[in-house]
Design a protein around this motif. Structure first.
Motif, PDB file in Angstrom:
ATOM      1  N   THR A  90      44.744  43.985  45.813  1.00  0.00           N
ATOM      2  CA  THR A  90      43.316  44.069  45.514  1.00  0.00           C
ATOM      3  C   THR A  90      42.764  45.393  46.017  1.00  0.00           C
ATOM      4  N   ASP A  94      36.536  47.429  46.834  1.00  0.00           N
ATOM      5  CA  ASP A  94      36.065  46.340  45.973  1.00  0.00           C
ATOM      6  C   ASP A  94      37.189  45.312  45.823  1.00  0.00           C
ATOM      7  N   PRO A  95      37.206  44.270  46.662  1.00  0.00           N
ATOM      8  CA  PRO A  95      38.297  43.283  46.612  1.00  0.00           C
ATOM      9  C   PRO A  95      38.380  42.508  45.301  1.00  0.00           C
ATOM     10  N   SER A  96      37.348  42.611  44.456  1.00  0.00           N
ATOM     11  CA  SER A  96      37.397  41.885  43.186  1.00  0.00           C
ATOM     12  C   SER A  96      38.294  42.580  42.168  1.00  0.00           C
ATOM     13  N   ARG A  97      38.645  43.837  42.423  1.00  0.00           N
ATOM     14  CA  ARG A  97      39.506  44.581  41.515  1.00  0.00           C
ATOM     15  C   ARG A  97      40.969  44.351  41.863  1.00  0.00           C
ATOM     16  N   LEU A  98      41.811  44.375  40.839  1.00  0.00           N
ATOM     17  CA  LEU A  98      43.253  44.200  41.030  1.00  0.00           C
ATOM     18  C   LEU A  98      43.953  45.467  40.563  1.00  0.00           C
ATOM     19  N   ASP A 122      44.187  50.177  37.519  1.00  0.00           N
ATOM     20  CA  ASP A 122      43.283  49.030  37.603  1.00  0.00           C
ATOM     21  C   ASP A 122      43.649  48.054  36.471  1.00  0.00           C
ATOM     22  N   THR A 124      42.546  44.800  36.405  1.00  0.00           N
ATOM     23  CA  THR A 124      41.652  43.643  36.517  1.00  0.00           C
ATOM     24  C   THR A 124      41.389  43.016  35.155  1.00  0.00           C
ATOM     25  N   ARG A 125      40.999  43.843  34.183  1.00  0.00           N
ATOM     26  CA  ARG A 125      40.695  43.314  32.846  1.00  0.00           C
ATOM     27  C   ARG A 125      41.938  42.741  32.174  1.00  0.00           C
ATOM     28  N   LEU A 128      42.601  39.360  33.682  1.00  0.00           N
ATOM     29  CA  LEU A 128      41.582  38.419  33.220  1.00  0.00           C
ATOM     30  C   LEU A 128      41.882  37.995  31.790  1.00  0.00           C
TER      31      LEU A 128
END
Length: 272
Positions: A90, A94-98, A122, A124-125, A128
């Protein structure tokens, strides 16, 4: 070779520039044998308002999550030995990003490894989207189970038929079954209907029009099941049929109930 020399040697490398300037959501860090960062660039760097100066001169393990310092250092050392490694983590700020972290050796002109690169992407998307796709597949499988509807997809070009899990369950096939169209017809269609189905298959090769028809299939236990099939083809830019998607609803019990009602009505008429 000094870090400055490595920098000059790499600055003209087309592959490096291609990665740095065109791949989406990526940060590229180059480091020397002391793990000091001497170059930082990438689309994700600029998109977040970060500058190269925030990274230059720092050691690679210092710029990520403190909890990842040990694995980051080990990965950098592995790159200096010529190895490639990867892990996901992460974001630090910003811990919400992977992020997917890949560590690569950086060779000099004659092949000697003089440093390494970190490709931080990144994802994250991407993750998801993968979770949403998996959820959609689960929902589709559950809907098919409740409605007793299976499906199959025919890659006309490769002549490969992929069968959904629910259709496999309805006719007792191993999950993940796939075969050629000819193999599927020979294996599943009762002998008295093969000629009719073969005519339909031949039409499907050139005609993507939607169709709906009833047919029977032989289950693995030898029983005959009745299905309502609906399908439609897809074409490429030249108008050639390249794929067919079909849904098959098991209507065996419905047809048996219809037959029983007709039998009872006939019996009533006979009595009258």
């Amino acid at each position: 070779m000094t870090a400055e020399a490595v920098h000059r040697g790499s600055a003209d490398d087309a592959g490096f520039r291609l990665l740095a300037e065109h791949l989406p959501d990526i940060i590229i860090l180059a480091f020397d044998d002391r793990l000091d960062i001497w170059a930082a660039t990438g689309t994700a760097l600029r998109a977040r308002g970060w500058t190269a100066g925030q990274f230059l001169g720092r050691k690679v393990p210092e710029v990520g999550r403190p909890d990842d310092a040990a694995i980051t250092e080990a990965s950098c050392r592995a790159a200096l030995r010529g190895e490639v490694s990867r892990f996901e983590t992460t974001g630090n700020l910003d811990p919400s990003r992977l992020w997917a972290m890949q560590f690569l050796p950086l060779p000099a002109e004659r092949g000697a490894i003089v440093g390494g690169m970190v490709l931080a992407r990144d994802i994250t998307r991407q993750r998801l989207a993968e979770r949403q796709l998996e959820a959609s597949r689960h929902q589709l499988a559950e809907a098919q189970r409740i409605a007793q509807v299976g499906s199959w997809e025919w890659d006309v070009v490769a002549n490969e038929v992929t069968v959904s899990d629910e259709l496999c369950r309805l006719i007792g096939l191993p999950l993940g079954s796939r075969w050629t169209m000819e193999e599927g017809v020979a294996r599943l269609i009762p002998r008295m209907e093969i000629e009719q189905v073969e005519r339909l298959v031949e039409r499907m090769r050139t005609d993507p029009s939607p169709y709906a028809h009833e047919h029977r299939m032989v289950a693995s236990d030898g029983s005959i099941r009745t299905f309502l099939a609906r399908g439609e083809g897809m074409v490429d830019e030249d108008g050639r049929v390249v794929r067919f998607i079909d849904t098959d609803q098991d209507i065996t019990e419905r047809r048996q109930a219809d037959a029983e009602r007709r039998r009872l009505l006939n019996r009533v008429y006979e009595v009258q």
